[in-house]
Motif scaffolding. Sequence first.
Motif, PDB file in Angstrom:
ATOM      1  N   PRO A  27       3.162 -15.936 -18.637  1.00  0.00           N
ATOM      2  CA  PRO A  27       4.383 -15.221 -18.303  1.00  0.00           C
ATOM      3  C   PRO A  27       4.056 -13.753 -18.396  1.00  0.00           C
ATOM      4  O   PRO A  27       3.511 -13.140 -19.249  1.00  0.00           O
ATOM      5  N   ASP A  28       5.042 -12.758 -17.556  1.00  0.00           N
ATOM      6  CA  ASP A  28       5.182 -11.570 -17.842  1.00  0.00           C
ATOM      7  C   ASP A  28       5.227 -11.138 -19.382  1.00  0.00           C
ATOM      8  O   ASP A  28       4.640 -10.032 -19.495  1.00  0.00           O
ATOM      9  N   HIS A  29       6.279 -11.498 -19.906  1.00  0.00           N
ATOM     10  CA  HIS A  29       6.250 -11.011 -21.299  1.00  0.00           C
ATOM     11  C   HIS A  29       5.149 -11.051 -22.150  1.00  0.00           C
ATOM     12  O   HIS A  29       4.737 -10.122 -22.851  1.00  0.00           O
ATOM     13  N   LEU A  30       4.116 -12.031 -22.044  1.00  0.00           N
ATOM     14  CA  LEU A  30       2.807 -12.147 -22.730  1.00  0.00           C
ATOM     15  C   LEU A  30       1.790 -11.310 -22.361  1.00  0.00           C
ATOM     16  O   LEU A  30       1.000 -10.804 -22.986  1.00  0.00           O
ATOM     17  N   LEU A  31       1.870 -11.137 -20.817  1.00  0.00           N
ATOM     18  CA  LEU A  31       0.924 -10.208 -20.268  1.00  0.00           C
ATOM     19  C   LEU A  31       1.285  -8.824 -20.765  1.00  0.00           C
ATOM     20  O   LEU A  31       0.322  -7.942 -21.045  1.00  0.00           O
ATOM     21  N   ILE A  32       2.513  -8.419 -20.995  1.00  0.00           N
ATOM     22  CA  ILE A  32       2.744  -7.167 -21.375  1.00  0.00           C
ATOM     23  C   ILE A  32       2.357  -6.970 -22.817  1.00  0.00           C
ATOM     24  O   ILE A  32       1.721  -5.832 -23.053  1.00  0.00           O
ATOM     25  N   GLU A  33       2.459  -7.940 -23.776  1.00  0.00           N
ATOM     26  CA  GLU A  33       2.019  -7.879 -25.110  1.00  0.00           C
ATOM     27  C   GLU A  33       0.515  -7.892 -24.965  1.00  0.00           C
ATOM     28  O   GLU A  33      -0.025  -7.139 -25.984  1.00  0.00           O
ATOM     29  N   ILE A  34       0.084  -8.357 -24.161  1.00  0.00           N
ATOM     30  CA  ILE A  34      -1.543  -8.181 -23.971  1.00  0.00           C
ATOM     31  C   ILE A  34      -1.804  -6.854 -23.717  1.00  0.00           C
ATOM     32  O   ILE A  34      -2.921  -6.028 -24.157  1.00  0.00           O
ATOM     33  N   ARG A  58       4.622  -0.575 -13.166  1.00  0.00           N
ATOM     34  CA  ARG A  58       5.906   0.267 -12.628  1.00  0.00           C
ATOM     35  C   ARG A  58       7.197  -0.250 -13.572  1.00  0.00           C
ATOM     36  O   ARG A  58       8.244   0.895 -13.020  1.00  0.00           O
ATOM     37  N   GLU A  59       7.337  -1.116 -14.070  1.00  0.00           N
ATOM     38  CA  GLU A  59       8.836  -1.367 -14.718  1.00  0.00           C
ATOM     39  C   GLU A  59       8.868  -0.966 -15.942  1.00  0.00           C
ATOM     40  O   GLU A  59       7.951  -0.670 -16.846  1.00  0.00           O
ATOM     41  N   GLU A  60      10.089  -0.771 -16.494  1.00  0.00           N
ATOM     42  CA  GLU A  60      10.384  -0.150 -17.658  1.00  0.00           C
ATOM     43  C   GLU A  60       9.949  -1.082 -18.835  1.00  0.00           C
ATOM     44  O   GLU A  60       9.848  -0.463 -19.861  1.00  0.00           O
ATOM     45  N   CYS A  61      10.169  -2.487 -18.718  1.00  0.00           N
ATOM     46  CA  CYS A  61       9.808  -3.370 -19.807  1.00  0.00           C
ATOM     47  C   CYS A  61       8.575  -3.041 -20.436  1.00  0.00           C
ATOM     48  O   CYS A  61       8.372  -2.741 -21.699  1.00  0.00           O
ATOM     49  N   LEU A  62       7.504  -2.805 -19.575  1.00  0.00           N
ATOM     50  CA  LEU A  62       6.044  -2.739 -20.205  1.00  0.00           C
ATOM     51  C   LEU A  62       6.114  -1.132 -20.934  1.00  0.00           C
ATOM     52  O   LEU A  62       5.590  -1.296 -22.094  1.00  0.00           O
ATOM     53  N   TRP A  63       6.734  -0.172 -20.273  1.00  0.00           N
ATOM     54  CA  TRP A  63       6.631   0.935 -21.099  1.00  0.00           C
ATOM     55  C   TRP A  63       7.326   1.070 -22.334  1.00  0.00           C
ATOM     56  O   TRP A  63       7.106   1.958 -23.197  1.00  0.00           O
ATOM     57  N   HIS A  64       8.456   0.468 -22.315  1.00  0.00           N
ATOM     58  CA  HIS A  64       9.403   0.566 -23.332  1.00  0.00           C
ATOM     59  C   HIS A  64       8.676  -0.268 -24.717  1.00  0.00           C
ATOM     60  O   HIS A  64       8.448   0.263 -25.741  1.00  0.00           O
ATOM     61  N   ALA A  65       7.700  -1.263 -24.304  1.00  0.00           N
ATOM     62  CA  ALA A  65       6.974  -1.862 -25.201  1.00  0.00           C
ATOM     63  C   ALA A  65       6.122  -1.085 -25.845  1.00  0.00           C
ATOM     64  O   ALA A  65       5.461  -1.151 -26.979  1.00  0.00           O
TER      65      ALA A  65
END
Length: 245
Positions: A27-34, A58-65
């Motif tokens: 899922p996306d939230h785990l990919l971001i953490e990786i 391109r999304e805010e979620c990854l850059w915020h993390a």
Amino acid sequence: MSMCSLMADDSTSASLVSSNCPFGKVPDHLLIEIFIRVPISEWGQISCVKKQWANLFREECLWHAALVRSFPLAGQAKRWPGPIPRGLSKRRYAALYVSKHIFSLDGEMDEIVGHTYLFLKEQLEISTMPPQSGILHGTIIDQFIACGMSRDKAHDLASKIWLAVIDNSEENEQTFLLLKRLALEGDVFLPYPYSMSYTVQWRVFEKLFTDFRDCFNRFNRVDYYDVLACAKQKFQPIPAAWLGY
């Protein structure tokens, strides 16, 4: 083995893109953490593996993390007044990265320095008609004064940002034309701290006559004598290296 080493092989990349690959179903939230734990130098290659991953970058979620992980105190930073905006997480991450790796700053003003660097670099690289250097310099000075800096501090920091942008510009035709334009700009009397520092003006000519000397021969030799005449008006004596010996 790094993420990029893993993806270097074409067959490995193909298997990652395949819908049957378990990693492709993360899922996306785990990919971001990786991804935010992978060195930033590899992010460009990661984002090219598949469309889903490109969209994450391109999304805010990854850059915020990434911002929270790399700069945990960024969440406590106050917004500042003035003409240079803070922007979203991706912009803030880039500004803090610049402050840390180019200016080695550590303090409450480090983010605005990074934003100012990005602002100046982008304005100078506008291909149609970049604003005059005096306007850009004045904007930077006003920004720092609005943040509570003294005139001396604002002038000193603005000079450091100008030098960093000039020194970190690629050696290409666009940079040559930019430096030539800055060198040939007419002198306009402005009161301190709005006057461009002597050090910055010197660096513009120094790079033109050393790093970009060959460009004068390729494009227009007459320009060399025009720039040299401007140098002689501003600086005395000028270095022998600027004259080609």
